[in-house]
Design a protein around this motif. Structure first.
Motif, PDB file in Angstrom:
ATOM      1  N   GLN A  76       0.868  -1.235  -0.055  1.00 51.32           N
ATOM      2  CA  GLN A  76      -0.046  -0.112  -0.032  1.00 51.32           C
ATOM      3  C   GLN A  76       0.973   1.246   0.007  1.00 51.32           C
ATOM      4  N   SER A  77       2.128   1.266   0.770  1.00 45.95           N
ATOM      5  CA  SER A  77       2.909   2.178   0.874  1.00 45.95           C
ATOM      6  C   SER A  77       3.522   2.476  -0.317  1.00 45.95           C
ATOM      7  N   LEU A  78       3.757   1.505  -1.260  1.00 41.61           N
ATOM      8  CA  LEU A  78       4.485   1.813  -2.575  1.00 41.61           C
ATOM      9  C   LEU A  78       3.277   2.241  -3.494  1.00 41.61           C
ATOM     10  N   LYS A  79       2.220   2.022  -3.518  1.00 44.40           N
ATOM     11  CA  LYS A  79       0.967   2.304  -4.132  1.00 44.40           C
ATOM     12  C   LYS A  79       0.840   4.010  -4.111  1.00 44.40           C
ATOM     13  N   ILE A  80       1.047   4.171  -2.578  1.00 45.30           N
ATOM     14  CA  ILE A  80       0.731   5.539  -2.490  1.00 45.30           C
ATOM     15  C   ILE A  80       1.829   6.371  -2.712  1.00 45.30           C
ATOM     16  N   ALA A  81       3.028   5.813  -2.848  1.00 45.28           N
ATOM     17  CA  ALA A  81       4.259   6.616  -2.991  1.00 45.28           C
ATOM     18  C   ALA A  81       4.275   7.034  -4.576  1.00 45.28           C
ATOM     19  N   SER A  82       3.603   5.776  -5.366  1.00 46.64           N
ATOM     20  CA  SER A  82       3.832   6.030  -6.787  1.00 46.64           C
ATOM     21  C   SER A  82       2.624   7.049  -7.120  1.00 46.64           C
ATOM     22  N   LYS A  83       1.491   7.283  -6.254  1.00 45.75           N
ATOM     23  CA  LYS A  83       0.478   8.069  -6.616  1.00 45.75           C
ATOM     24  C   LYS A  83       0.989   9.358  -5.996  1.00 45.75           C
ATOM     25  N   ILE A  84       1.762   9.602  -5.072  1.00 46.95           N
ATOM     26  CA  ILE A  84       2.179  11.020  -4.412  1.00 46.95           C
ATOM     27  C   ILE A  84       3.200  11.434  -5.761  1.00 46.95           C
ATOM     28  N   ASP A  85       3.903  10.800  -6.383  1.00 45.99           N
ATOM     29  CA  ASP A  85       4.868  11.244  -7.331  1.00 45.99           C
ATOM     30  C   ASP A  85       4.242  11.630  -8.851  1.00 45.99           C
ATOM     31  N   PRO A  86       3.108  12.414  -8.609  1.00 46.71           N
ATOM     32  CA  PRO A  86       2.475  12.697 -10.025  1.00 46.71           C
ATOM     33  C   PRO A  86       3.546  13.858 -10.581  1.00 46.71           C
ATOM     34  N   PHE A  87       4.129  14.619  -9.824  1.00 46.20           N
ATOM     35  CA  PHE A  87       5.092  15.605 -10.329  1.00 46.20           C
ATOM     36  C   PHE A  87       6.094  15.086 -11.233  1.00 46.20           C
ATOM     37  N   LYS A  88       6.649  14.010 -10.641  1.00 48.13           N
ATOM     38  CA  LYS A  88       7.643  13.017 -11.843  1.00 48.13           C
ATOM     39  C   LYS A  88       6.959  12.831 -12.939  1.00 48.13           C
ATOM     40  N   SER A  89       5.974  12.270 -12.988  1.00 51.48           N
ATOM     41  CA  SER A  89       5.214  11.559 -14.190  1.00 51.48           C
ATOM     42  C   SER A  89       4.572  12.925 -14.844  1.00 51.48           C
ATOM     43  N   MET A  90       4.302  14.060 -14.273  1.00 56.57           N
ATOM     44  CA  MET A  90       3.750  15.149 -15.048  1.00 56.57           C
ATOM     45  C   MET A  90       5.258  15.625 -15.809  1.00 56.57           C
ATOM     46  N   GLN A  91       6.349  15.517 -15.107  1.00 62.26           N
ATOM     47  CA  GLN A  91       7.485  16.277 -15.724  1.00 62.26           C
ATOM     48  C   GLN A  91       7.599  15.230 -17.011  1.00 62.26           C
ATOM     49  N   ASN A  92       7.532  14.059 -16.608  1.00 57.98           N
ATOM     50  CA  ASN A  92       7.913  13.111 -17.622  1.00 57.98           C
ATOM     51  C   ASN A  92       7.034  13.194 -18.896  1.00 57.98           C
ATOM     52  N   LEU A  93       5.817  13.455 -18.581  1.00 55.91           N
ATOM     53  CA  LEU A  93       4.659  13.770 -19.704  1.00 55.91           C
ATOM     54  C   LEU A  93       5.113  15.217 -20.443  1.00 55.91           C
ATOM     55  N   GLU A  94       5.490  16.101 -19.652  1.00 56.64           N
ATOM     56  CA  GLU A  94       5.676  17.330 -20.228  1.00 56.64           C
ATOM     57  C   GLU A  94       6.955  17.388 -21.165  1.00 56.64           C
ATOM     58  N   HIS A  95       7.748  16.417 -20.632  1.00 60.91           N
ATOM     59  CA  HIS A  95       9.051  16.240 -21.637  1.00 60.91           C
ATOM     60  C   HIS A  95       8.545  15.428 -22.843  1.00 60.91           C
ATOM     61  N   ILE A  96       7.892  14.546 -22.760  1.00 60.00           N
ATOM     62  CA  ILE A  96       7.261  13.684 -23.827  1.00 60.00           C
ATOM     63  C   ILE A  96       6.568  14.796 -24.960  1.00 60.00           C
ATOM     64  N   TYR A  97       5.610  15.380 -24.479  1.00 65.80           N
ATOM     65  CA  TYR A  97       5.021  16.305 -25.049  1.00 65.80           C
ATOM     66  C   TYR A  97       5.826  17.402 -25.711  1.00 65.80           C
ATOM     67  N   GLY A  98       6.837  17.825 -25.002  1.00 64.35           N
ATOM     68  CA  GLY A  98       7.706  18.979 -25.719  1.00 64.35           C
ATOM     69  C   GLY A  98       8.348  18.150 -26.770  1.00 64.35           C
ATOM     70  N   GLN A  99       8.686  17.038 -26.552  1.00 64.85           N
ATOM     71  CA  GLN A  99       9.532  16.188 -27.708  1.00 64.85           C
ATOM     72  C   GLN A  99       8.579  16.017 -29.055  1.00 64.85           C
ATOM     73  N   LEU A 100       7.469  15.801 -28.694  1.00 69.91           N
ATOM     74  CA  LEU A 100       6.412  15.492 -29.659  1.00 69.91           C
ATOM     75  C   LEU A 100       6.161  16.836 -30.418  1.00 69.91           C
ATOM     76  N   ILE A 101       5.887  17.867 -29.875  1.00 66.50           N
ATOM     77  CA  ILE A 101       5.587  19.318 -30.340  1.00 66.50           C
ATOM     78  C   ILE A 101       6.805  19.736 -31.222  1.00 66.50           C
ATOM     79  N   ILE A 102       8.003  19.446 -30.695  1.00 63.46           N
ATOM     80  CA  ILE A 102       9.240  19.963 -31.604  1.00 63.46           C
ATOM     81  C   ILE A 102       9.266  18.917 -32.717  1.00 63.46           C
ATOM     82  N   THR A 103       9.026  17.777 -32.477  1.00 61.10           N
ATOM     83  CA  THR A 103       8.927  16.598 -33.796  1.00 61.10           C
ATOM     84  C   THR A 103       7.972  17.264 -34.838  1.00 61.10           C
ATOM     85  N   LEU A 104       6.817  17.550 -34.402  1.00 58.53           N
ATOM     86  CA  LEU A 104       5.762  18.053 -35.361  1.00 58.53           C
ATOM     87  C   LEU A 104       6.090  19.121 -36.028  1.00 58.53           C
ATOM     88  N   ILE A 105       6.809  20.168 -35.390  1.00 59.95           N
ATOM     89  CA  ILE A 105       7.147  21.436 -36.005  1.00 59.95           C
ATOM     90  C   ILE A 105       8.271  21.306 -37.036  1.00 59.95           C
TER      91      ILE A 105
END
Length: 140
Positions: A76-105
């Motif tokens: 349960q603590s591992l699941k909570i820890a993975s849910k607490i780190d949305p900032f890291k996952s958001m940063q990863n998503l922002e990085h992926i979206y940035g790469q996708l936008i650059i590739t599209l341009i």
């Protein structure tokens, strides 16, 4: 276990009074009482042993349940820890979206340049193939 039906020779009583068939019966009764006391002591020991074994089994089950609860808490603590780190996952998503936008341009710019390059050549080729025919009729 010792049951009352297993008594070898129950003592004879009449109106709640003990009947002794012979004068040596008192020794016999005393020996029976001693035997019954020994059986009672043995039953008490057996009961204590059974209770001890039951307590041991109960403690073992309790320990296994506690171990299971600890494992579940860790999961349960591992699941909570993975849910607490949305900032890291958001940063990863922002990085992926940035790469996708650059590739599209870059891809859009490349396709546009290819379109103008090949589109412009086509128009010049088309103009070269449609050269005006010389007017010969005027000269004559």
């Amino acid at each position: 276990m010792f049951l009352p039906s297993q008594v070898e020779n129950p003592l004879d009583t009449v109106n709640g009074k003990l009947i002794i068939p012979d004068p040596k019966g008192i020794k016999h009764i005393n020996s029976k009482f001693e035997h019954l006391n020994q059986r009672l002591d043995q039953l008490e020991v057996d009961l204590i042993i059974n209770r001890y074994q039951e307590k041991q089994q109960y403690l073992h089950q309790l320990n296994s349940i506690q171990c299971s609860i600890q494992k579940l808490e860790q999961i349960q603590s591992l699941k909570i820890a993975s849910k607490i780190d949305p900032f890291k996952s958001m940063q990863n998503l922002e990085h992926i979206y940035g790469q996708l936008i650059i590739t599209l341009i870059v891809a859009s710019f490349g396709l546009a340049s290819l379109f103008f390059l090949f589109g412009g050549n086509r128009q010049t080729c088309f103009k070269k193939s449609q050269q005006p025919a010389p007017i010969i009729s005027r000269i004559s």
